[in-house]
Motif scaffolding. Structure first.
Motif, PDB file in Angstrom:
ATOM      1  N   THR A  47      52.171  49.812  10.628  1.00 14.09           N
ATOM      2  CA  THR A  47      50.788  49.477  10.306  1.00 14.09           C
ATOM      3  C   THR A  47      50.566  47.990  10.536  1.00 14.09           C
ATOM      4  OG1 THR A  47      50.701  51.222   8.624  1.00 14.09           O
ATOM      5  CG2 THR A  47      49.010  49.518   8.506  1.00 14.09           C
ATOM      6  N   GLY A  48      49.579  47.658  11.368  1.00 15.15           N
ATOM      7  CA  GLY A  48      49.287  46.268  11.681  1.00 15.15           C
ATOM      8  C   GLY A  48      48.488  45.583  10.581  1.00 15.15           C
ATOM      9  N   SER A  49      48.164  44.324  10.810  1.00 16.16           N
ATOM     10  CA  SER A  49      47.464  43.524   9.801  1.00 16.16           C
ATOM     11  C   SER A  49      46.058  44.050   9.527  1.00 16.16           C
ATOM     12  CB  SER A  49      47.386  42.062  10.254  1.00 16.16           C
ATOM     13  OG  SER A  49      46.720  41.967  11.506  1.00 16.16           O
ATOM     14  N   THR A  50      45.471  44.784  10.486  1.00 12.98           N
ATOM     15  CA  THR A  50      44.129  45.338  10.296  1.00 12.98           C
ATOM     16  C   THR A  50      44.174  46.765   9.767  1.00 12.98           C
ATOM     17  OG1 THR A  50      44.071  46.099  12.592  1.00 12.98           O
ATOM     18  CG2 THR A  50      43.182  43.902  12.135  1.00 12.98           C
ATOM     19  N   LYS A  51      45.363  47.211   9.343  1.00 15.58           N
ATOM     20  CA  LYS A  51      45.595  48.556   8.807  1.00 15.58           C
ATOM     21  C   LYS A  51      45.589  49.633   9.879  1.00 15.58           C
ATOM     22  CE  LYS A  51      43.845  47.555   4.149  1.00 15.58           C
ATOM     23  NZ  LYS A  51      42.941  47.979   3.063  1.00 15.58           N
ATOM     24  N   ARG A  52      45.552  49.230  11.133  1.00 18.73           N
ATOM     25  CA  ARG A  52      45.639  50.211  12.212  1.00 18.73           C
ATOM     26  C   ARG A  52      47.091  50.633  12.386  1.00 18.73           C
ATOM     27  NH1 ARG A  52      41.357  48.345  16.939  1.00 18.73           N
ATOM     28  NH2 ARG A  52      39.556  48.111  15.562  1.00 18.73           N
ATOM     29  N   VAL A  53      47.284  51.917  12.632  1.00 22.84           N
ATOM     30  CA  VAL A  53      48.626  52.496  12.707  1.00 22.84           C
ATOM     31  C   VAL A  53      48.971  52.832  14.161  1.00 22.84           C
ATOM     32  CG1 VAL A  53      50.116  54.381  11.936  1.00 22.84           C
ATOM     33  CG2 VAL A  53      48.365  53.442  10.384  1.00 22.84           C
ATOM     34  N   PHE A  54      50.165  52.407  14.581  1.00 23.88           N
ATOM     35  CA  PHE A  54      50.626  52.602  15.956  1.00 23.88           C
ATOM     36  C   PHE A  54      52.044  53.163  15.953  1.00 23.88           C
ATOM     37  CE2 PHE A  54      47.737  49.024  15.852  1.00 23.88           C
ATOM     38  CZ  PHE A  54      46.940  49.173  16.975  1.00 23.88           C
ATOM     39  N   PRO A  55      52.415  53.917  17.003  1.00 23.86           N
ATOM     40  CA  PRO A  55      53.840  54.213  17.185  1.00 23.86           C
ATOM     41  C   PRO A  55      54.576  52.927  17.557  1.00 23.86           C
ATOM     42  CG  PRO A  55      52.443  55.613  18.584  1.00 23.86           C
ATOM     43  CD  PRO A  55      51.587  54.521  18.053  1.00 23.86           C
ATOM     44  N   LYS A  56      55.808  52.785  17.111  1.00 25.23           N
ATOM     45  CA  LYS A  56      56.573  51.583  17.466  1.00 25.23           C
ATOM     46  C   LYS A  56      56.747  51.459  18.971  1.00 25.23           C
ATOM     47  CE  LYS A  56      59.070  50.035  13.427  1.00 25.23           C
ATOM     48  NZ  LYS A  56      60.365  49.615  12.867  1.00 25.23           N
TER      49      LYS A  56
END
Length: 391
Positions: free
Chosen positions: A95-104
């Protein structure tokens, strides 16, 4: 064993196929392109934003007028479920600083391979280059490399996408056939789209430049996202969020200094200019970068002075022609209206046939909302179709 057909292989179709196969149905999934989930793969080229890790109420709010009828589906399969699904497929997420979730892995291909491997384990049959052409009573018709084919399944889920990115599969060609079959539809319109702006030649030096730390206003909507100036106009998350208002031709303005009040801006503009050019003066007095100064000159000339200039900097009107063309939009609104389906997303006029994903008329910004809602409607339709087939 009851049979199920899924027409379309994007996130909604993949999820519908998985849910029905896990429920014990014999599932066939068709795709008219040579390979599956092409738009999903394209979305992952810049980092696949799967969802957004925020409170349910905040997440739902992003769907605007669509939130009421999407609420039960997103409650059943929301951000937590999307994250768990990816991790269960062996894909690490963050989870990034903007709360967006990504696969590594920051791309879609490993996740797609894992999802398809699961469907293989569940014995889901995939057929590519099968283009849906209509119905014959309760049978579904296709054009295929081997000629016309017919499938008569116990239940069918359509997940054919919206009307953008035709080269990737979402060409919206299905809309007319569904309308003629008696299902309520709305024409497609762009969502999460760039803006066409008739720049003067003076703006060419700024094309490709990101403009950060601004606030954009259109109608009753506000965005603090970044934009990019292009030869055609404006792109980027900051403008995409305003698409609903811009579709209605709302007036667009930009606050070039959103963290500085108008009074404070006026005070700084009282500093003596001396022999400095206006550009140098604005850069030193207000720390405006060249792209912001370019926008100010482009849309505000002849520039006033003092308090009037401060007011202009805080609410600079940007004239525009229109949203970018439909096929250039990230997503679309329109398609089958809420009146076309019941609470299970089954077509009222064609029992046993369900709809998922962007075929339905709903809207959402980028940032993980689109993919999550596609998966949520796919899971919801899949579970309802399984219940219908197994009843």
């Amino acid at each position: 064993m009851p049979s199920a057909l899924v027409v379309g292989s994007g996130p909604a179709g993949l999820m519908a196929a998985e849910v029905m196969a896990q429920a014990g149905l014999s599932v066939t999934m068709t795709e008219h392109k040579p390979s599956v989930a092409r738009k999903f793969l394209m979305a992952g080229k810049s980092g696949l934003n799967l969802t957004k890790d925020e409170k349910d109420a905040d997440f739902l709010k992003a769907f605007g007028p669509s939130s009421a009828w999407l609420a039960p589906m997103l409650d059943a399969f929301g951000p937590a479920e999307v994250m768990a699904w990816a991790e269960d497929l062996g894909q690490e997420i963050f989870t990034g600083s903007t709360k967006r979730v990504f696969p590594k892995a920051m791309k879609a291909s490993p996740l797609l391979r894992a999802a398809l491997a699961r469907l293989d384990t569940l014995r889901v049959e995939r057929k590519t280059r099968w283009r849906w052409t209509g119905w014959d009573a309760d049978s579904t018709l296709f054009d295929t490399p081997d000629g016309p084919q017919t499938i008569a399944a116990d239940v069918t889920i359509f997940a054919l996408g919206g009307g953008s990115w035709a080269r990737l599969g979402s060409d919206g060609a299905w809309l007319d056939a569904f309308s003629k079959d008696g299902h309520p539809t709305k024409p497609f319109a762009p969502s999460n789209a760039g803006l066409l702006v008739p720049w003067s030649p003076h703006m060419a030096r700024h094309f490709g430049t990101p403009v950060k730390n601004i606030a954009l206003h259109a109608g009753n909507q506000t965005s603090r996202g970044e934009i990019i100036l292009t030869s055609a106009g404006i792109e980027g998350g900051g403008i995409y969020q305003l698409t609903p208002a811009l579709r209605d031709q709302a007036r667009l303005s930009v606050d070039l200094l959103p963290d500085l009040s108008e009074n404070a801006t006026t005070t700084r503009l009282k500093r003596p200019r001396g022999k400095a050019s206006m550009g140098t003066y604005l850069r030193k007095a207000l720390k405006l970068d060249p792209a912001k100064i370019g926008l100010l000159n482009e849309c505000g000339r002849p520039l006033p002075e003092g308090a009037k200039l401060a007011a202009l900097i805080k609410a600079l009107p940007i004239p525009y022609d229109a949203l970018a063309p439909l096929d250039q939009a990230i997503s679309t609104v329109g398609g089958l209206t809420g009146d076309a389906v019941n609470n299970d997303l089954m077509l009222r006029a064609r029992p046993g046939t369900f709809i998922a994903g962007e075929m339905l008329d709903w809207d959402a910004p980028t940032g993980g909302y689109l993919i999550t809602a596609c998966m949520a409607t796919g899971a919801w339709a899949g579970k309802a179709a399984a219940r219908y087939a197994l009843r």
